[in-house]
Design an enzyme around this catalytic site. Structure first.
Site, PDB file in Angstrom:
ATOM      1  N   CYS A   1       0.846  -1.177   0.000  1.00 51.54           N
ATOM      2  CA  CYS A   1       0.000   0.000   0.000  1.00 51.54           C
ATOM      3  C   CYS A   1       0.891   1.240   0.000  1.00 51.54           C
ATOM      4  CB  CYS A   1      -0.868   0.029   1.251  1.00 51.54           C
ATOM      5  SG  CYS A   1      -1.921  -1.425   1.401  1.00 51.54           S
TER       6      CYS A   1
ATOM      7  N   GLY B   1      -1.486   1.106  -4.699  1.00 46.79           N
ATOM      8  CA  GLY B   1      -2.754   0.523  -4.250  1.00 46.79           C
ATOM      9  C   GLY B   1      -3.902   1.192  -4.959  1.00 46.79           C
TER      10      GLY B   1
ATOM     11  N   ASN C   1       1.456  -0.059   5.660  1.00 47.52           N
ATOM     12  CA  ASN C   1       1.868  -0.772   4.451  1.00 47.52           C
ATOM     13  C   ASN C   1       2.626  -2.009   4.897  1.00 47.52           C
ATOM     14  OD1 ASN C   1       4.569  -0.257   2.069  1.00 47.52           O
ATOM     15  ND2 ASN C   1       2.851  -1.636   1.916  1.00 47.52           N
ATOM     16  N   GLY C   2       2.195  -3.172   4.436  1.00 40.55           N
ATOM     17  CA  GLY C   2       2.906  -4.392   4.778  1.00 40.55           C
ATOM     18  C   GLY C   2       1.960  -5.490   5.192  1.00 40.55           C
TER      19      GLY C   2
ATOM     20  N   TYR D   1       9.453  -3.825  -9.441  1.00 42.12           N
ATOM     21  CA  TYR D   1       8.114  -3.469  -9.938  1.00 42.12           C
ATOM     22  C   TYR D   1       7.370  -2.440  -9.098  1.00 42.12           C
ATOM     23  CZ  TYR D   1       3.029  -4.079 -10.583  1.00 42.12           C
ATOM     24  OH  TYR D   1       1.686  -3.853 -10.746  1.00 42.12           O
TER      25      TYR D   1
ATOM     26  N   THR E   1       6.279  -0.585 -16.535  1.00 40.63           N
ATOM     27  CA  THR E   1       7.423  -0.672 -15.635  1.00 40.63           C
ATOM     28  C   THR E   1       8.713  -1.146 -16.306  1.00 40.63           C
ATOM     29  OG1 THR E   1       5.937  -0.912 -13.783  1.00 40.63           O
ATOM     30  CG2 THR E   1       8.191  -1.617 -13.403  1.00 40.63           C
TER      31      THR E   1
ATOM     32  N   ASP F   1       9.938  -7.623 -20.064  1.00 39.85           N
ATOM     33  CA  ASP F   1       9.086  -7.182 -18.957  1.00 39.85           C
ATOM     34  C   ASP F   1       9.929  -7.156 -17.688  1.00 39.85           C
ATOM     35  OD1 ASP F   1       6.886  -6.170 -17.723  1.00 39.85           O
ATOM     36  OD2 ASP F   1       5.548  -7.816 -18.239  1.00 39.85           O
ATOM     37  N   ASP F   2       9.429  -6.417 -16.688  1.00 39.39           N
ATOM     38  CA  ASP F   2      10.193  -6.343 -15.436  1.00 39.39           C
ATOM     39  C   ASP F   2      10.137  -7.670 -14.696  1.00 39.39           C
ATOM     40  OD1 ASP F   2       7.413  -4.733 -15.128  1.00 39.39           O
ATOM     41  OD2 ASP F   2       7.718  -6.033 -13.409  1.00 39.39           O
TER      42      ASP F   2
HETATM   43  O1  LIG Z   1       2.887 -12.106 -14.898  1.00 39.85           O
HETATM   44  P1  LIG Z   1       1.831 -11.180 -14.406  1.00 39.85           P
HETATM   45  O2  LIG Z   1       0.998 -11.816 -13.342  1.00 39.85           O
HETATM   46  O3  LIG Z   1       1.024 -10.597 -15.516  1.00 39.85           O
HETATM   47  O4  LIG Z   1       2.546  -9.991 -13.623  1.00 39.85           O
HETATM   48  C1  LIG Z   1       3.631  -9.258 -14.131  1.00 39.85           C
HETATM   49  C2  LIG Z   1       3.181  -8.061 -14.911  1.00 39.85           C
HETATM   50  O5  LIG Z   1       2.332  -7.212 -14.093  1.00 39.85           O
HETATM   51  C3  LIG Z   1       2.937  -5.939 -13.921  1.00 39.85           C
HETATM   52  O6  LIG Z   1       2.391  -4.988 -14.837  1.00 39.85           O
HETATM   53  P2  LIG Z   1       1.190  -4.002 -14.458  1.00 39.85           P
HETATM   54  O7  LIG Z   1       0.228  -3.961 -15.567  1.00 39.85           O
HETATM   55  O8  LIG Z   1       0.626  -4.355 -13.129  1.00 39.85           O
HETATM   56  O9  LIG Z   1       1.846  -2.578 -14.231  1.00 39.85           O
HETATM   57  P3  LIG Z   1       2.810  -1.635 -15.083  1.00 39.85           P
HETATM   58  O10 LIG Z   1       1.938  -0.818 -16.011  1.00 39.85           O
HETATM   59  O11 LIG Z   1       3.462  -0.784 -14.029  1.00 39.85           O
HETATM   60  O12 LIG Z   1       3.801  -2.429 -15.836  1.00 39.85           O
HETATM   61  C4  LIG Z   1       4.398  -6.149 -14.237  1.00 39.85           C
HETATM   62  O13 LIG Z   1       4.993  -4.956 -14.710  1.00 39.85           O
HETATM   63  C5  LIG Z   1       4.346  -7.193 -15.325  1.00 39.85           C
HETATM   64  O14 LIG Z   1       4.057  -6.592 -16.579  1.00 39.85           O
HETATM   65  N1  LIG Z   2      -0.495  -3.857   0.606  1.00 36.53           N
HETATM   66  C1  LIG Z   2      -0.465  -3.535   1.880  1.00 36.53           C
HETATM   67  O1  LIG Z   2       0.462  -2.947   2.377  1.00 36.53           O
HETATM   68  C2  LIG Z   2      -1.661  -4.027   2.677  1.00 36.53           C
HETATM   69  C3  LIG Z   2      -1.790  -3.550   4.097  1.00 36.53           C
HETATM   70  C4  LIG Z   2      -2.720  -4.449   4.894  1.00 36.53           C
HETATM   71  N2  LIG Z   2      -2.124  -5.746   5.106  1.00 36.53           N
HETATM   72  C5  LIG Z   2      -4.057  -4.571   4.179  1.00 36.53           C
HETATM   73  O2  LIG Z   2      -4.354  -5.600   3.628  1.00 36.53           O
HETATM   74  O3  LIG Z   2      -4.798  -3.618   4.163  1.00 36.53           O
HETATM   75 MG   LIG Z   3       3.828  -4.414 -16.458  1.00 37.43          MG
END
Ligand SMILES: O=P(O)(O)OC[C@H]1O[C@H](OP(=O)(O)OP(=O)(O)O)[C@H](O)[C@@H]1O
Ligand SMILES: NC(=O)CC[C@H](N)C(=O)O
Ligand SMILES: [Mg+2]
Length: 505
Positions: free
Chosen positions: A2, A28, A101-102, A256, A302, A364-365
């Protein structure tokens, strides 16, 4: 992962917190909330949705005060009910609100202990409500006139009781803000200051980019285990509160989660991602010297930073071949697989010209569930690519995350129990190459050689807090895999507002 923010200012903070939350929106997208404090009274608005949808003018007008905290939520525990959006609030002692967050790994035991021993009531399934109550209980032991030392003692006991990853900001009525980070610093937090005619203002946030955009100067990261107390008069106190701080920040932030323009634990995320591209290029040169790649194409957003650098070091043309719909958010952090799958196609569209007759390396990242890469590879083929190769700037994600990234189920991870080649086949690539974990760690360490290590659990299955066993992993899998979440999502949502506030939307 978050996003959290807290500000102690000399004038109303509502707009500044709203702006900071929009900058942290990538952390988030499910829910957002803000609580402010004026003359000892708290004002709250929180709901499911994006920041721009949750806060309307009528809500902003009710968020009075020069001190406040905010949160954008991506659930990793409990349900996605509005009642579990943050900040959370308890009325004793003093009145405390908290944004977290966490993910606590012992929240179940703590919830029982809080009820049976500390006589505190927990009303949701959120671990963040548990963290707030532990903090409140420990603060309640300190007596009446709280000194900074009393607050730090309470945080010290929070560290002793809570396990897992947590960066949190608490607002104590009549006193100010307290921010703290778990003893391993798994989740990030920074603080900064801004000079005004009325004096210095302070801000704490998950990422430094929020400070930049609001005109605050980055002072530094909150150290793993450290607490920062900013009084409502604008004085700042800091103290290490962990018995044995042992920094192990989450390396997936670099891959990411974080924005590239953030600096985290002294590491420029942008530069770390550039190094990932360079090291991956070197690996391709070693393992596939006759690669025959005509063009390198990133998968927005990303991977752009690492893909550009990879192409540069490989000496191959870099082209944007997928156009991203700027109105669709991040797909990985969406709650269900159906929504994620649909969103990838809505989000990205191919420019055929860049693919026709070419050997294309898609970058991809990371590959997590494989939702994105499977569809993208097919799109590249449909656009006429001769061969489609795939490179991931992170190593294979093979293990669940328990520290604040919602990857609870090993079975949902495409690389779990598969070799790299098997993943390549499964996603439909002509070949697939992953970053080596040692190289990824090196990318982080080059940014800050003083960091001894990182939490790399999604890549190597080593859980740095030392309290995770198979029984725990089985339990979170059963509770939080996609099917389980589908069943447990509340059909009728509950809105919880402060008693001093109007309850209409
Ligand atoms: O294998 P997957 O389960 O698909 O997850 C990995 C992908 O999800 C994320 O992208 P996302 O669309 O969330 O965000 P971005 O626009 O920041 O790349 C990440 O950058 C990869 O592209
Ligand atoms: N992604 C998070 O940091 C989540 C915080 C908390 N565990 C929730 O679920 O709201
Ligand atoms: Mg992506």
């Amino acid at each position: 992962m978050c996003g959290i923010v807290g500000i102690v200012a000399n004038s109303s903070v509502n707009q500044a917190i709203y702006d900071a939350l929009t900058v942290l929106q990538h952390r988030g997208q499910d829910a957002a909330g803000m609580m402010t404090c004026q003359d000892g009274r708290f004002f709250l608005r929180k709901s499911n949705g994006l920041v721009r949808d949750v806060f309307r003018t009528r809500h902003m007008q009710r968020l009075h005060g020069n001190i406040g905290i905010g949160h954008v939520r991506y659930p990793t525990a409990g349900s996605s009910s509005e009642a579990e959006s943050q900040p959370f609030y308890v009325n004793s002692p003093y009145g405390i609100a908290l944004a977290h967050n966490g993910n606590l790994t012992n929240s179940k035991d703590l919830a029982e202990e809080l009820f049976n021993t500390d006589l505190r009531h927990i009303n949701t399934t959120s671990d963040s409500e548990v963290l707030l109550n532990v903090f409140a209980h420990e603060l309640g032991k300190q007596g009446l006139q709280l000194t900074p030392e009393d607050i730090f003692d309470a945080v010290r006991r929070v560290h002793r009781r809570c396990n897992g990853g947590y960066a949190a900001i608490a607002m104590i009525s009549g006193l100010g803000l307290v921010a703290f980070r778990d003893p391993m610093g798994i989740r990030p937090a920074v603080f900064g200051k801004r000079e005004t005619d009325q004096g210095t203002e302070y801000m704490v946030a998950s990422e430094s980019v929020a400070l930049d955009v609001l005109g605050f100067e980055l002072v530094r990261d909150i150290a793993p285990g450290e607490a920062v107390y900013i009084s409502k008069q604008g004085e700042i106190f800091t103290q290490q509160c962990a018995d044995k701080p042992s920094p192990r920040p989450c390396i997936f932030e670099h891959v990411y989660l974080a924005r590239p323009d953030s600096i985290m634990d002294g590491i420029h995320i942008h530069k770390s991602r550039m190094r990932m591209g360079q090291k991956l290029a070197e690996k391709i040169q070693r393992d596939r010297p006759d690669h025959g790649i005509d063009v390198v194409i990133p998968i927005p957003d990303t991977s752009r930073t690492s893909a550009l650098e990879l192409a540069h070091h490989l000496g191959v043309t870099f082209r944007e071949g997928f156009i991203k719909n700027r109105y669709i958010g991040r797909t990985f952090i969406m709650p269900g697989q159906t929504e994620r799958k649909k969103s990838v196609r809505q989000k990205l569209n191919a420019i055929d010209l860049e693919f026709e007759g070419r050997n294309v390396l898609l970058v991809d990242d990371s590959i997590v569930r494989g939702t994105t890469c499977k569809q993208i590879i097919q799109m590249a083929r449909d656009a006429g690519a001769k061969n489609v190769y795939f490179a991931s700037a992170a190593p294979a994600v093979r293990f669940p995350n328990v520290y604040g990234i919602d990857m609870p189920s090993a079975e949902e991870l495409i690389a779990h129990g598969r070799t790299d080649d098997e993943v390549g086949q499964k996603i439909g690539a002509d070949w697939l190459i992953y970053q080596d974990l040692d190289d990824l760690i090196e990318c982080g360490k080059e940014g800050n050689p003083e960091i001894e290590g990182f939490d790399c659990s999604v890549f190597n299955g080593e859980y740095v807090t030392g309290d995770i066993d198979q029984a725990y992993l089985d339990r979170i899998d059963a509770e939080r895999n996609d099917d389980a979440k589908q069943d447990s999502n509340p059909k009728v949502d509950v809105v919880i507002d402060m008693h001093n506030d109007s309850t209409d939307d």
